[in-house]
Design an enzyme around this catalytic site. Structure first.
Site, PDB file in Angstrom:
ATOM      1  N   GLY A 140      39.957  30.343  29.295  1.00 46.22           N
ATOM      2  CA  GLY A 140      39.398  31.429  28.506  1.00 46.22           C
ATOM      3  C   GLY A 140      39.853  31.419  27.061  1.00 46.22           C
ATOM      4  O   GLY A 140      39.072  31.693  26.149  1.00 46.22           O
TER       5      GLY A 140
ATOM      6  N   ASP B 204      52.621  33.990  37.334  1.00 46.80           N
ATOM      7  CA  ASP B 204      51.293  33.442  37.629  1.00 46.80           C
ATOM      8  C   ASP B 204      51.419  32.123  38.391  1.00 46.80           C
ATOM      9  O   ASP B 204      50.769  31.131  38.057  1.00 46.80           O
ATOM     10  CB  ASP B 204      50.488  33.248  36.340  1.00 46.80           C
TER      11      ASP B 204
ATOM     12  N   TYR C 276      42.431  25.204  25.396  1.00 43.60           N
ATOM     13  CA  TYR C 276      41.804  23.918  25.707  1.00 43.60           C
ATOM     14  C   TYR C 276      42.919  22.894  25.883  1.00 43.60           C
ATOM     15  O   TYR C 276      43.949  22.979  25.208  1.00 43.60           O
ATOM     16  CB  TYR C 276      40.880  23.477  24.570  1.00 43.60           C
TER      17      TYR C 276
END
Length: 301
Positions: free
Chosen positions: A30, A148, A33
């Site tokens: 999102g 995460d 890159y």
């Protein structure tokens, strides 16, 4: 801070006075890159993560990710080779130069096994899982939490060693919540930064007076172990069907039966994936259990 030059017509960049040539794109998210680049001096491949910083807060978060990489020098945590912040066209980007791990993520390994109609041997599960736990212990020992942890954030090197990556969601392990406003702030942050199907139950509906600690990672760790055993996350299908993951995580996880893995491994999973964080073990206990299981499991092929 590293110094960066613009991407020039030859498809190269310069970080810390070293030139790297662009090879190909590897991944896209999102706000970031990942490109494959080659060092002009050493001929080695690297992964260049470019984070788009839309505002001051975005730049601060990218700086935090750099600092987290610098904080750890551990074989199971991805190292940072170099970094730079640069301005292009009025936009800010953070460039993180990381080692390139050719084998890819743990998730890609699991997908390949699933496509082959195969499974991961228990000894290999324990080997990989122990490495993940070792990396996570290093994080927790420094007073931080990953927040995460998931199979796509674990890289696998050529020696089948797991390496924790994507440290952008890391923060202090202990978060004291005092009041409804703070609870909503933490809950909103978790919704943005902690992948829903690997998110701990206490992060879905944060209580107005509580302490969130590193045991959120232990829940996610259980989800990763489940994924290695079943080749999909325990709540992947819940999310894909559009059902409530927040509701599903309130119940004990069910291990699909018949299960080809030992009762000891199944018990470990059940002990980790406990909805109540106060009843969840810490990373040291998990590591002790893994080592005990390894001592009674035949060496992996």
């Amino acid at each position: 801070m590293g110094q960066a030059l613009c991407i020039c017509s030859r498809g190269s960049i310069t970080i810390d006075d070293k030139r790297y040539y662009f090879i190909q794109k590897l991944d896209e998210g999102g706000f970031s890159y990942v490109d494959l680049v080659e060092g002009a001096q050493d001929g080695r491949f690297y992964a260049l993560k470019r984070i788009l910083c839309h505002d001051r807060e975005g730049k601060k978060e990218a700086q935090t990710e750099v600092e987290m990489h610098r904080l750890f020098k551990h074989p199971n945590i991805l190292a940072l080779t170099g970094h730079a912040f640069m301005e292009r066209g009025g936009k800010s980007e953070a460039w993180l130069l990381l080692p390139y791990v050719r084998k890819g993520s743990l998730w890609s390994v699991l997908e390949k096994l699933r496509d082959q109609g195969s499974s991961m041997p228990e000894a290999r599960i324990l080997h990989v899982f122990r490495g993940i736990c070792e990396g996570l212990k290093a994080v927790h020992d420094r007073g931080y939490a990953h927040r995460d942890l998931k199979p796509t954030n674990v890289l696998m090197d050529e020696e089948d060693r797991p390496v924790l990556m994507d440290l952008g969601s890391m923060n202090k392990a202990r978060i004291e919540v005092r009041g409804t406003k703070e609870a909503m702030t933490v809950q909103d942050w978790a919704a943005q930064r902690c992948t829903i199907s690997y998110r701990a139950p206490e992060l879905f509906n944060v209580e107005s007076h509580c302490i969130i600690d590193e045991r959120t990672d232990i829940w996610s760790l259980g989800c990763v172990l489940y994924s290695m055993m079943v080749l999909e996350g325990p709540f992947d299908m819940v999310f894909q069907k559009g059902d409530s993951v927040a509701l599903a995580v309130q119940n004990p996880v069910n291990i699909p039966q018949p299960c080809s893995y030992s009762q000891g491994l199944q018990n470990l999973l059940s002990s980790i994936m406990v909805p109540n964080p106060q009843e969840r073990p810490d990373i040291n206990w998990v590591l002790d259990q893994v080592q005990s299981l390894q001592s009674s499991t035949p060496a992996r092929c």
